[in-house]
Design a protein around this motif. Structure first.
Motif, PDB file in Angstrom:
ATOM      1  N   THR A 180      -8.935  67.229  84.917  1.00 34.24           N
ATOM      2  CA  THR A 180      -9.108  65.694  85.011  1.00 34.24           C
ATOM      3  C   THR A 180      -7.664  65.186  85.731  1.00 34.24           C
ATOM      4  O   THR A 180      -6.985  64.820  84.600  1.00 34.24           O
ATOM      5  CB  THR A 180      -9.356  65.268  83.221  1.00 34.24           C
ATOM      6  OG1 THR A 180     -10.331  65.913  83.122  1.00 34.24           O
ATOM      7  CG2 THR A 180      -9.453  64.056  83.145  1.00 34.24           C
ATOM      8  N   HIS A 230     -20.627  56.597  87.661  1.00 30.31           N
ATOM      9  CA  HIS A 230     -19.754  55.342  87.091  1.00 30.31           C
ATOM     10  C   HIS A 230     -19.661  55.833  85.295  1.00 30.31           C
ATOM     11  O   HIS A 230     -21.072  55.761  84.838  1.00 30.31           O
ATOM     12  CB  HIS A 230     -20.882  53.565  87.138  1.00 30.31           C
ATOM     13  CG  HIS A 230     -20.131  52.718  86.719  1.00 30.31           C
ATOM     14  ND1 HIS A 230     -19.336  52.039  87.344  1.00 30.31           N
ATOM     15  CD2 HIS A 230     -20.837  51.846  85.113  1.00 30.31           C
ATOM     16  CE1 HIS A 230     -19.149  50.899  87.132  1.00 30.31           C
ATOM     17  NE2 HIS A 230     -19.674  50.652  85.739  1.00 30.31           N
ATOM     18  N   GLU A 242     -15.669  51.814  85.412  1.00 33.99           N
ATOM     19  CA  GLU A 242     -15.419  52.032  86.549  1.00 33.99           C
ATOM     20  C   GLU A 242     -15.862  53.367  87.821  1.00 33.99           C
ATOM     21  O   GLU A 242     -17.038  53.956  86.464  1.00 33.99           O
ATOM     22  CB  GLU A 242     -14.022  53.307  86.670  1.00 33.99           C
ATOM     23  CG  GLU A 242     -12.778  52.352  85.985  1.00 33.99           C
ATOM     24  CD  GLU A 242     -12.393  50.585  87.376  1.00 33.99           C
ATOM     25  OE1 GLU A 242     -12.880  51.430  88.141  1.00 33.99           O
ATOM     26  OE2 GLU A 242     -11.870  50.230  86.997  1.00 33.99           O
ATOM     27  N   GLU A 243     -15.864  53.530  88.476  1.00 32.51           N
ATOM     28  CA  GLU A 243     -16.350  54.936  89.407  1.00 32.51           C
ATOM     29  C   GLU A 243     -15.722  55.410  89.092  1.00 32.51           C
ATOM     30  O   GLU A 243     -14.396  55.451  89.088  1.00 32.51           O
ATOM     31  CB  GLU A 243     -16.720  54.318  90.799  1.00 32.51           C
ATOM     32  CG  GLU A 243     -17.168  52.626  90.995  1.00 32.51           C
ATOM     33  CD  GLU A 243     -18.990  52.876  90.845  1.00 32.51           C
ATOM     34  OE1 GLU A 243     -19.406  54.302  90.729  1.00 32.51           O
ATOM     35  OE2 GLU A 243     -19.895  51.778  90.591  1.00 32.51           O
ATOM     36  N   TYR A 244     -16.139  57.340  89.170  1.00 34.31           N
ATOM     37  CA  TYR A 244     -16.211  58.284  89.647  1.00 34.31           C
ATOM     38  C   TYR A 244     -16.501  59.034  89.937  1.00 34.31           C
ATOM     39  O   TYR A 244     -17.796  59.104  90.710  1.00 34.31           O
ATOM     40  CB  TYR A 244     -15.080  58.773  87.900  1.00 34.31           C
ATOM     41  CG  TYR A 244     -15.986  59.092  87.297  1.00 34.31           C
ATOM     42  CD1 TYR A 244     -15.531  60.413  86.646  1.00 34.31           C
ATOM     43  CD2 TYR A 244     -17.205  58.229  86.613  1.00 34.31           C
ATOM     44  CE1 TYR A 244     -16.817  60.948  85.736  1.00 34.31           C
ATOM     45  CE2 TYR A 244     -18.254  58.771  85.432  1.00 34.31           C
ATOM     46  CZ  TYR A 244     -17.430  59.584  85.361  1.00 34.31           C
ATOM     47  OH  TYR A 244     -18.778  59.817  84.350  1.00 34.31           O
ATOM     48  N   GLU A 260     -12.561  65.691  88.525  1.00 33.99           N
ATOM     49  CA  GLU A 260     -13.010  64.750  87.965  1.00 33.99           C
ATOM     50  C   GLU A 260     -11.876  63.763  89.233  1.00 33.99           C
ATOM     51  O   GLU A 260     -10.145  64.052  88.301  1.00 33.99           O
ATOM     52  CB  GLU A 260     -12.830  65.016  86.731  1.00 33.99           C
ATOM     53  CG  GLU A 260     -13.119  63.445  86.033  1.00 33.99           C
ATOM     54  CD  GLU A 260     -13.119  63.175  84.215  1.00 33.99           C
ATOM     55  OE1 GLU A 260     -12.889  62.513  83.710  1.00 33.99           O
ATOM     56  OE2 GLU A 260     -13.800  64.379  83.788  1.00 33.99           O
ATOM     57  N   CYS A 261     -12.219  63.019  89.559  1.00 34.74           N
ATOM     58  CA  CYS A 261     -11.228  62.134  90.202  1.00 34.74           C
ATOM     59  C   CYS A 261     -12.027  60.870  89.928  1.00 34.74           C
ATOM     60  O   CYS A 261     -13.322  60.908  89.985  1.00 34.74           O
ATOM     61  CB  CYS A 261     -11.072  62.399  91.542  1.00 34.74           C
ATOM     62  SG  CYS A 261     -10.891  63.964  92.208  1.00 34.74           S
ATOM     63  N   TRP A 262     -11.317  59.597  89.449  1.00 32.70           N
ATOM     64  CA  TRP A 262     -11.576  58.111  89.138  1.00 32.70           C
ATOM     65  C   TRP A 262     -11.355  57.244  90.624  1.00 32.70           C
ATOM     66  O   TRP A 262      -9.620  57.588  91.628  1.00 32.70           O
ATOM     67  CB  TRP A 262     -10.481  57.289  88.393  1.00 32.70           C
ATOM     68  CG  TRP A 262     -11.360  58.354  87.297  1.00 32.70           C
ATOM     69  CD1 TRP A 262     -11.333  60.295  86.590  1.00 32.70           C
ATOM     70  CD2 TRP A 262     -11.902  57.929  85.903  1.00 32.70           C
ATOM     71  NE1 TRP A 262     -11.781  59.761  85.328  1.00 32.70           N
ATOM     72  CE2 TRP A 262     -12.736  58.505  85.802  1.00 32.70           C
ATOM     73  CE3 TRP A 262     -13.188  56.732  86.105  1.00 32.70           C
ATOM     74  CZ2 TRP A 262     -13.416  58.932  83.685  1.00 32.70           C
ATOM     75  CZ3 TRP A 262     -14.305  56.328  85.207  1.00 32.70           C
ATOM     76  CH2 TRP A 262     -13.897  57.948  84.243  1.00 32.70           C
ATOM     77  N   TRP A 263     -11.997  56.188  90.674  1.00 29.92           N
ATOM     78  CA  TRP A 263     -11.765  54.955  92.054  1.00 29.92           C
ATOM     79  C   TRP A 263     -10.214  54.633  91.782  1.00 29.92           C
ATOM     80  O   TRP A 263      -9.623  53.865  92.647  1.00 29.92           O
ATOM     81  CB  TRP A 263     -12.936  54.488  91.705  1.00 29.92           C
ATOM     82  CG  TRP A 263     -12.737  53.067  93.151  1.00 29.92           C
ATOM     83  CD1 TRP A 263     -12.653  51.915  92.717  1.00 29.92           C
ATOM     84  CD2 TRP A 263     -13.205  52.865  93.818  1.00 29.92           C
ATOM     85  NE1 TRP A 263     -12.843  51.056  93.442  1.00 29.92           N
ATOM     86  CE2 TRP A 263     -12.580  52.041  94.405  1.00 29.92           C
ATOM     87  CE3 TRP A 263     -13.790  53.837  95.071  1.00 29.92           C
ATOM     88  CZ2 TRP A 263     -12.938  50.870  95.811  1.00 29.92           C
ATOM     89  CZ3 TRP A 263     -13.984  53.613  96.351  1.00 29.92           C
ATOM     90  CH2 TRP A 263     -14.132  52.156  96.522  1.00 29.92           C
ATOM     91  N   GLN A 265      -7.047  54.743  89.385  1.00 24.37           N
ATOM     92  CA  GLN A 265      -6.998  55.627  88.309  1.00 24.37           C
ATOM     93  C   GLN A 265      -5.804  55.261  87.726  1.00 24.37           C
ATOM     94  O   GLN A 265      -5.953  55.293  86.107  1.00 24.37           O
ATOM     95  CB  GLN A 265      -6.491  57.049  89.233  1.00 24.37           C
ATOM     96  CG  GLN A 265      -5.552  57.664  87.894  1.00 24.37           C
ATOM     97  CD  GLN A 265      -6.837  58.841  87.310  1.00 24.37           C
ATOM     98  OE1 GLN A 265      -7.820  59.380  87.899  1.00 24.37           O
ATOM     99  NE2 GLN A 265      -6.797  58.836  86.190  1.00 24.37           N
ATOM    100  N   VAL A 268      -8.110  53.373  84.534  1.00 28.80           N
ATOM    101  CA  VAL A 268      -8.507  54.490  84.146  1.00 28.80           C
ATOM    102  C   VAL A 268      -7.346  54.402  82.550  1.00 28.80           C
ATOM    103  O   VAL A 268      -7.064  55.096  81.447  1.00 28.80           O
ATOM    104  CB  VAL A 268      -9.246  55.311  84.578  1.00 28.80           C
ATOM    105  CG1 VAL A 268      -9.341  57.084  83.381  1.00 28.80           C
ATOM    106  CG2 VAL A 268     -10.187  55.008  85.738  1.00 28.80           C
TER     107      VAL A 268
END
Length: 273
Positions: A180, A230, A242-244, A260-263, A265, A268
Motif C-alpha cells: 500500500t 474509485h 479519489e481514483e486508484y 495499490e497506487c493512488w491518483w 497520494q 490520501v
C-alpha cells in the motif's frame, strides 16, 4: 498524478511522449527513449521482448492500424513506475494476426505499467482488451468464456464490498504480499493473509464503515489482474473521493502479490493521517 513530486510528473510525460510520437509516425523514438536493456512484457506475446523486439511489434501494429491513436485517460506515478489507463483507437487497414484488413474502427482500453529511469523506459508491461479487439475485427467464434482471473476479481470485489473478510482471504495465497503506497497509517507492506486482512479491517474501522470502492475498469491476463477503481470515504469532517489502481499477481488461482497506487497520494495521506 501525484502533483507534489515533479520527477513523477516527468516520468508520466516521458511515457506520453513515447506513444504520441509513435502515433505521429516517429518510431525512432523507440531507440531514443528506451534503455539498452529494455524489456517489454505484453499479455499474449511470448517474451519478454527487447528493444528490437519492441520495434518489430510496433511496426506490425502500426501497419495494421496506421492511424492508431493513444489517449491517456489516467496516470498514477509511484516511485519510478507509471501506471497508465489508455484508450486506443484506429482503423484496421492491414493484416493483423491472420485477419485481413476489414476497414473496421477499433476502440479499446489498455492498462500499462512502465518503469522509467533517467528519462528512459527500462521495462514496460501492457495488458490490452484482446477479446474486445478481436470482436471488433469480426473474428469468428461464439461468445468467449469469461477469463478465470476476471471471475477471481469479481469474487474478491463482492467479498470485500460485503465486508466478508473470511471469504476474501480464501482468494489470497497464504504468503500473499500486499503493498500500500503512501506515508500514512495504512501505508506499508503486509505479509500473509492475516496481516493483509487486518489492514482492510482497519481501513473500515478508521472510516466508520464508509469506505466504498467502485470499479472503473478491469483487465486481465493469465498471471495479472489490473483494476482501476474509485473510492469514497468519510472521517468526521474529512472526505475522500479519489481514483486508484491495484495490480494483482496471480498464481494457480490465488493472489500472491498486490500493489495499490493512488491518483493523488498527498490527498490520501492527509485523509488517513
Amino acid at each position: 498524478m501525484d502533483h507534489d513530486t515533479p520527477h513523477k510528473n516527468e516520468s508520466c510525460r516521458v511515457v506520453r511522449r513515447f506513444f504520441t510520437e509513435q502515433d505521429a509516425g516517429n518510431l525512432a523514438v523507440i531507440d531514443e527513449l528506451t534503455s539498452d536493456d529494455f524489456q517489454l512484457h505484453a499479455a499474449g506475446v511470448p517474451g519478454p521482448l527487447d528493444r528490437n523486439g519492441l520495434r518489430g511489434f510496433a511496426e506490425a501494429f502500426y501497419r495494421a492500424f496506421p492511424d492508431l491513436h493513444h489517449t491517456f485517460l489516467h496516470q498514477v506515478a509511484s516511485g519510478g513506475t507509471v501506471a497508465s489507463h489508455v484508450r486506443m483507437r484506429g482503423t484496421h487497414r492491414g493484416e493483423f494476426h491472420g485477419i485481413p484488413a476489414t476497414g473496421a474502427d477499433i476502440d479499446l482500453t489498455a492498462m500499462q505499467f512502465t518503469r522509467v529511469e533517467q528519462g528512459k523506459l527500462i521495462e514496460h508491461w501492457t495488458v490490452i482488451d484482446q477479446l474486445s479487439l478481436l470482436g471488433q475485427l469480426g473474428a469468428p467464434g461464439g461468445a468467449p468464456e469469461v477469463p478465470p482471473n476476471r471471475t477471481l476479481f469479481a469474487n474478491m470485489y463482492e467479498a470485500f464490498t460485503a465486508g466478508d473478510m473470511e471469504r476474501l482471504a480464501t482468494h489470497f495465497d497464504p504468503d500473499i504480499v500486499w503493498h500500500t503506497a503512501g506515508s500514512n497509517q495504512l501505508s506499508g507492506t503486509y505479509r500473509g493473509r492475516a496481516d493483509t486482512i487486518a489492514s482492510f479491517e482497519r481501513e473500515f474501522d478508521l472510516s466508520a464503515g464508509t469506505y466504498r470502492p467502485v470499479v472503473r475498469d478491469v483487465l486481465t491476463s493469465d498471471t495479472r489482474i489490473v483494476a482501476l477503481l474509485h473510492a469514497d470515504a468519510q472521517r468526521g469532517d474529512r472526505a475522500l473521493s479519489e481514483e486508484y489502481a491495484i495490480v494483482f499477481a496471480v498464481d494457480r488461482g490465488l493472489v500472491v502479490e498486490a500493489w495499490e497506487c493512488w491518483w493523488d497520494q498527498r490527498a490520501v495521506n492527509e485523509f488517513w493521517s
